[in-house]
Write a protein that holds these residues in place. Structure first.
Motif, PDB file in Angstrom:
ATOM      1  N   ILE A   4     -43.708  26.314  11.510  1.00 50.58           N
ATOM      2  CA  ILE A   4     -45.021  26.805  11.095  1.00 50.58           C
ATOM      3  C   ILE A   4     -44.994  27.425   9.704  1.00 50.58           C
ATOM      4  O   ILE A   4     -45.951  27.310   8.939  1.00 50.58           O
ATOM      5  CB  ILE A   4     -45.577  27.827  12.121  1.00 50.58           C
ATOM      6  CG1 ILE A   4     -47.036  28.152  11.818  1.00 50.58           C
ATOM      7  CG2 ILE A   4     -44.727  29.081  12.180  1.00 50.58           C
ATOM      8  CD1 ILE A   4     -47.957  26.965  11.875  1.00 50.58           C
ATOM      9  N   PHE A   5     -43.877  28.051   9.323  1.00 52.53           N
ATOM     10  CA  PHE A   5     -43.793  28.662   7.992  1.00 52.53           C
ATOM     11  C   PHE A   5     -43.809  27.586   6.908  1.00 52.53           C
ATOM     12  O   PHE A   5     -44.417  27.754   5.844  1.00 52.53           O
ATOM     13  CB  PHE A   5     -42.528  29.510   7.878  1.00 52.53           C
ATOM     14  CG  PHE A   5     -42.370  30.512   8.982  1.00 52.53           C
ATOM     15  CD1 PHE A   5     -41.318  30.423   9.868  1.00 52.53           C
ATOM     16  CD2 PHE A   5     -43.291  31.522   9.144  1.00 52.53           C
ATOM     17  CE1 PHE A   5     -41.172  31.341  10.891  1.00 52.53           C
ATOM     18  CE2 PHE A   5     -43.156  32.447  10.164  1.00 52.53           C
ATOM     19  CZ  PHE A   5     -42.089  32.349  11.049  1.00 52.53           C
ATOM     20  N   GLU A   6     -43.162  26.467   7.185  1.00 56.11           N
ATOM     21  CA  GLU A   6     -43.159  25.348   6.242  1.00 56.11           C
ATOM     22  C   GLU A   6     -44.561  24.772   6.089  1.00 56.11           C
ATOM     23  O   GLU A   6     -44.971  24.401   4.981  1.00 56.11           O
ATOM     24  CB  GLU A   6     -42.195  24.269   6.729  1.00 56.11           C
ATOM     25  CG  GLU A   6     -42.099  23.055   5.817  1.00 56.11           C
ATOM     26  CD  GLU A   6     -41.158  21.996   6.378  1.00 56.11           C
ATOM     27  OE1 GLU A   6     -40.266  22.355   7.168  1.00 56.11           O
ATOM     28  OE2 GLU A   6     -41.342  20.810   6.030  1.00 56.11           O
ATOM     29  N   VAL A   7     -45.312  24.703   7.190  1.00 55.99           N
ATOM     30  CA  VAL A   7     -46.685  24.198   7.142  1.00 55.99           C
ATOM     31  C   VAL A   7     -47.550  25.088   6.260  1.00 55.99           C
ATOM     32  O   VAL A   7     -48.305  24.609   5.398  1.00 55.99           O
ATOM     33  CB  VAL A   7     -47.283  24.113   8.565  1.00 55.99           C
ATOM     34  CG1 VAL A   7     -48.781  23.795   8.504  1.00 55.99           C
ATOM     35  CG2 VAL A   7     -46.557  23.054   9.379  1.00 55.99           C
ATOM     36  N   GLN A   8     -47.450  26.412   6.442  1.00 52.53           N
ATOM     37  CA  GLN A   8     -48.236  27.346   5.638  1.00 52.53           C
ATOM     38  C   GLN A   8     -47.921  27.193   4.153  1.00 52.53           C
ATOM     39  O   GLN A   8     -48.837  27.166   3.313  1.00 52.53           O
ATOM     40  CB  GLN A   8     -47.958  28.780   6.098  1.00 52.53           C
ATOM     41  CG  GLN A   8     -48.457  29.083   7.499  1.00 52.53           C
ATOM     42  CD  GLN A   8     -47.955  30.420   8.010  1.00 52.53           C
ATOM     43  OE1 GLN A   8     -47.064  31.031   7.427  1.00 52.53           O
ATOM     44  NE2 GLN A   8     -48.509  30.867   9.118  1.00 52.53           N
ATOM     45  N   SER A   9     -46.650  27.092   3.823  1.00 51.51           N
ATOM     46  CA  SER A   9     -46.248  26.933   2.420  1.00 51.51           C
ATOM     47  C   SER A   9     -46.762  25.621   1.843  1.00 51.51           C
ATOM     48  O   SER A   9     -47.243  25.569   0.707  1.00 51.51           O
ATOM     49  CB  SER A   9     -44.721  26.998   2.302  1.00 51.51           C
ATOM     50  OG  SER A   9     -44.233  28.240   2.726  1.00 51.51           O
ATOM     51  N   ASP A  10     -46.691  24.555   2.643  1.00 55.31           N
ATOM     52  CA  ASP A  10     -47.128  23.246   2.170  1.00 55.31           C
ATOM     53  C   ASP A  10     -48.626  23.234   1.898  1.00 55.31           C
ATOM     54  O   ASP A  10     -49.087  22.634   0.917  1.00 55.31           O
ATOM     55  CB  ASP A  10     -46.774  22.167   3.201  1.00 55.31           C
ATOM     56  CG  ASP A  10     -46.906  20.764   2.634  1.00 55.31           C
ATOM     57  OD1 ASP A  10     -46.130  20.417   1.726  1.00 55.31           O
ATOM     58  OD2 ASP A  10     -47.813  20.029   3.075  1.00 55.31           O
ATOM     59  N   ILE A  11     -49.397  23.892   2.754  1.00 57.52           N
ATOM     60  CA  ILE A  11     -50.850  23.977   2.539  1.00 57.52           C
ATOM     61  C   ILE A  11     -51.138  24.681   1.221  1.00 57.52           C
ATOM     62  O   ILE A  11     -51.950  24.210   0.410  1.00 57.52           O
ATOM     63  CB  ILE A  11     -51.526  24.705   3.718  1.00 57.52           C
ATOM     64  CG1 ILE A  11     -51.480  23.834   4.982  1.00 57.52           C
ATOM     65  CG2 ILE A  11     -52.976  25.046   3.375  1.00 57.52           C
ATOM     66  CD1 ILE A  11     -52.006  24.520   6.226  1.00 57.52           C
ATOM     67  N   ALA A  12     -50.483  25.815   0.978  1.00 61.33           N
ATOM     68  CA  ALA A  12     -50.705  26.564  -0.259  1.00 61.33           C
ATOM     69  C   ALA A  12     -50.328  25.731  -1.485  1.00 61.33           C
ATOM     70  O   ALA A  12     -51.049  25.716  -2.493  1.00 61.33           O
ATOM     71  CB  ALA A  12     -49.905  27.864  -0.234  1.00 61.33           C
ATOM     72  N   MET A  13     -49.211  25.012  -1.415  1.00 64.27           N
ATOM     73  CA  MET A  13     -48.764  24.189  -2.549  1.00 64.27           C
ATOM     74  C   MET A  13     -49.739  23.052  -2.827  1.00 64.27           C
ATOM     75  O   MET A  13     -50.059  22.751  -3.982  1.00 64.27           O
ATOM     76  CB  MET A  13     -47.363  23.627  -2.251  1.00 64.27           C
ATOM     77  CG  MET A  13     -46.300  24.693  -2.074  1.00 64.27           C
ATOM     78  SD  MET A  13     -45.727  25.400  -3.623  1.00 64.27           S
ATOM     79  CE  MET A  13     -44.662  24.097  -4.202  1.00 64.27           C
ATOM     80  N   ASN A  14     -50.239  22.412  -1.760  1.00 59.61           N
ATOM     81  CA  ASN A  14     -51.175  21.305  -1.942  1.00 59.61           C
ATOM     82  C   ASN A  14     -52.505  21.766  -2.502  1.00 59.61           C
ATOM     83  O   ASN A  14     -53.137  21.062  -3.297  1.00 59.61           O
ATOM     84  CB  ASN A  14     -51.386  20.571  -0.618  1.00 59.61           C
ATOM     85  CG  ASN A  14     -50.300  19.553  -0.325  1.00 59.61           C
ATOM     86  OD1 ASN A  14     -50.191  18.525  -0.996  1.00 59.61           O
ATOM     87  ND2 ASN A  14     -49.463  19.837   0.658  1.00 59.61           N
ATOM     88  N   ILE A  15     -52.949  22.945  -2.097  1.00 62.14           N
ATOM     89  CA  ILE A  15     -54.192  23.487  -2.647  1.00 62.14           C
ATOM     90  C   ILE A  15     -54.018  23.791  -4.126  1.00 62.14           C
ATOM     91  O   ILE A  15     -54.893  23.493  -4.947  1.00 62.14           O
ATOM     92  CB  ILE A  15     -54.616  24.749  -1.873  1.00 62.14           C
ATOM     93  CG1 ILE A  15     -55.076  24.362  -0.465  1.00 62.14           C
ATOM     94  CG2 ILE A  15     -55.726  25.498  -2.602  1.00 62.14           C
ATOM     95  CD1 ILE A  15     -55.342  25.536   0.437  1.00 62.14           C
TER      96      ILE A  15
END
Length: 452
Positions: free
Chosen positions: A358-369
């Motif tokens: 889940i931590f990787e998902v949160q980071s990936d969302i922020a990076m993509n935004i």
């Protein structure tokens, strides 16, 4: 509920102050943030005393104060913000104190140097609508002070407040150092223009002499220059997106709406709300991206309003919305970034991962935004977005459960919060955010029980 026999009701001005990004600052530098909190308490307490204010409650980094005069409460709030502007002027970014202030006038019940009732709750609920370093007031306050001060105010509209049965009108206080119309500005008129204002009787219009040849040339130059400005403005508005509409300042801005919980269990909300908050915190790290605070978007949880309406109310040009479904050890996160001007998706993705990811998902969302909004990310910020306060999923869950219990603002809720945060720290002794929230819970318990 206070004992009616030992309490008294009165009309009072209630001021609520709260430090901006307290939890985030605690995570980055616990010792430094505790020193800032000490400095804040010293500044606020000194100014409260000078304005005959009475501190009635402290909750971690937040203060509740009571005044007999609503105008004095407003002047006290302005003095606090003015003092902090001077305090911050020579300090580094991570050493500055920024607070928001909310002020309400209402009927409250006083008992044992504490205050209860909607008057207290409303002051804390409107505070998040203030800018960092700013002040918001309710219509009740505005009516009392509007003709007693030279300050200007901007209406923010009616606001739905959690657990409050009506939606009060909220106003932003335009602080003297923010107001371009202040008398220190050369462009500030000696008298405000009034519609239908008549000329003074002794003033007579004299015949206007015919313009000379040089004056005609100057006049033509002014007209030509004005036309150029109009054309340039038209190009900016129509081709580069400057001008009216959400976030009319043209800066990149985003509101992360509360993610929808698709989990069957009733307890799924704490996990979904935690993911929403962590994404907001990650995006707030991106330079030149204005991110609406979590406290301001909570009112839209379960709302039927369209993203266009919400964007207009929050003055942003992008909205992130999504959902979370959790089944045993797996989690599905759906997220989509919407451009308000075109109503198009700038980015969207569905993540089907193990809960431990889940931590990787949160980071990936922020990076993509960040990439979708063409934000520049330094190597240091990229590394920070990819990191997490903990890598222990069970510690993270206990931390989220503790925050959910704390938000109930009951003695039982705070005891539960202490239990969960301690469990989080047993699993990860270096979890700084859990220490910060544990401190808040203990402070609230002391305010209720007066026990150490």
């Amino acid at each position: 509920m206070p004992d009616q026999e030992n309490s008294v009701r009165r009309l009072a001005a209630i001021m609520f102050t709260d430090m901006v990004n307290y939890s985030k600052l605690m995570q980055q530098d616990e010792a430094g943030t505790l020193k800032l909190l000490e400095d804040q308490q010293g500044i606020v307490n000194t100014i409260l005393k000078d304005h005959d204010g009475r501190q009635i409650k402290t909750i971690g980094d937040a203060f509740f104060s009571q005044f007999d005069s609503v105008l004095v409460a407003l002047n006290c709030g302005i003095k606090i913000q003015e003092t902090l502007v001077e305090f911050n002027a020579t300090r580094k970014v991570n050493q500055k104190i920024n607070i928001r202030i909310g002020i309400h006038l209402g009927d409250v019940e006083i008992k044992d140097d504490d205050a209860y009732g909607d008057g207290v709750n409303i002051a804390s609920r409107i505070e998040p609508f203030a800018d960092a370093g700013g002040i918001c007031i309710t219509e009740d306050v505005y009516r009392q002070v509007m003709n007693k001060t030279d300050l200007n105010f901007r209406p923010l509209g009616k606001k739905e407040l959690k657990n409050i049965s009506y939606s009060p009108e909220v106003y932003k206080v335009i602080l003297p150092w923010e107001d371009r119309r202040h008398s220190s500005d050369r462009a500030y008129p000696a008298e405000k223009e009034r519609r239908g204002k008549k000329s003074k009787p002794e003033e007579k219009l004299s015949p206007t002499p015919a313009p000379s040849t040089s004056e005609k040339k100057n006049w033509m130059a002014y007209v030509f220059g004005g036309l150029l400005i109009l054309v340039f403005g038209f190009i900016l508005v129509n081709y580069f997106g400057f001008g009216g509409g959400p976030d009319s300042r043209g800066a990149r801005s985003i509101a992360v709406l509360p993610f929808e919980s698709m989990t069957d269990q009733a307890e799924g909300d704490y996990f979904t709300d935690g993911i929403t908050e962590d994404i907001i915190s990650a995006l707030a790290e991106i330079e030149d991206l204005r991110v609406i605070a979590r406290t301001s978007i909570l009112q839209y949880k379960g709302t039927k309003k369209s993203v266009i309406e919400i964007a207009k109310e929050l003055d942003v040009n992008t909205i992130l919305e999504g959902s979370v479904r959790r089944i045993e050890g797996n989690v599905r996160v759906v997220a989509q970034l919407i451009d308000i001007k075109t109503d198009d998706h700038l980015w969207a993705n569905t993540y089907d991962r193990k809960l431990d990811d889940i931590f990787e998902v949160q980071s990936d969302i922020a990076m993509n935004i960040a990439n979708a909004l063409e934000a520049e990310l330094s190597p240091e910020l990229t590394a920070e977005l990819a990191s997490s306060a903990t890598q222990n999923t069970r510690a993270y869950e206990n931390y989220l459960k503790g925050k959910e219990q704390y938000s109930k603002y009951t003695e039982e809720g705070h005891r539960e919060a202490i239990k969960y945060h301690n469990q989080a720290l047993e699993l990860d002794p270096n979890y700084a955010l859990a220490y910060a929230e544990l401190g808040n819970a203990y402070a609230q318990m002391y305010n209720i029980t007066k026990e150490v």
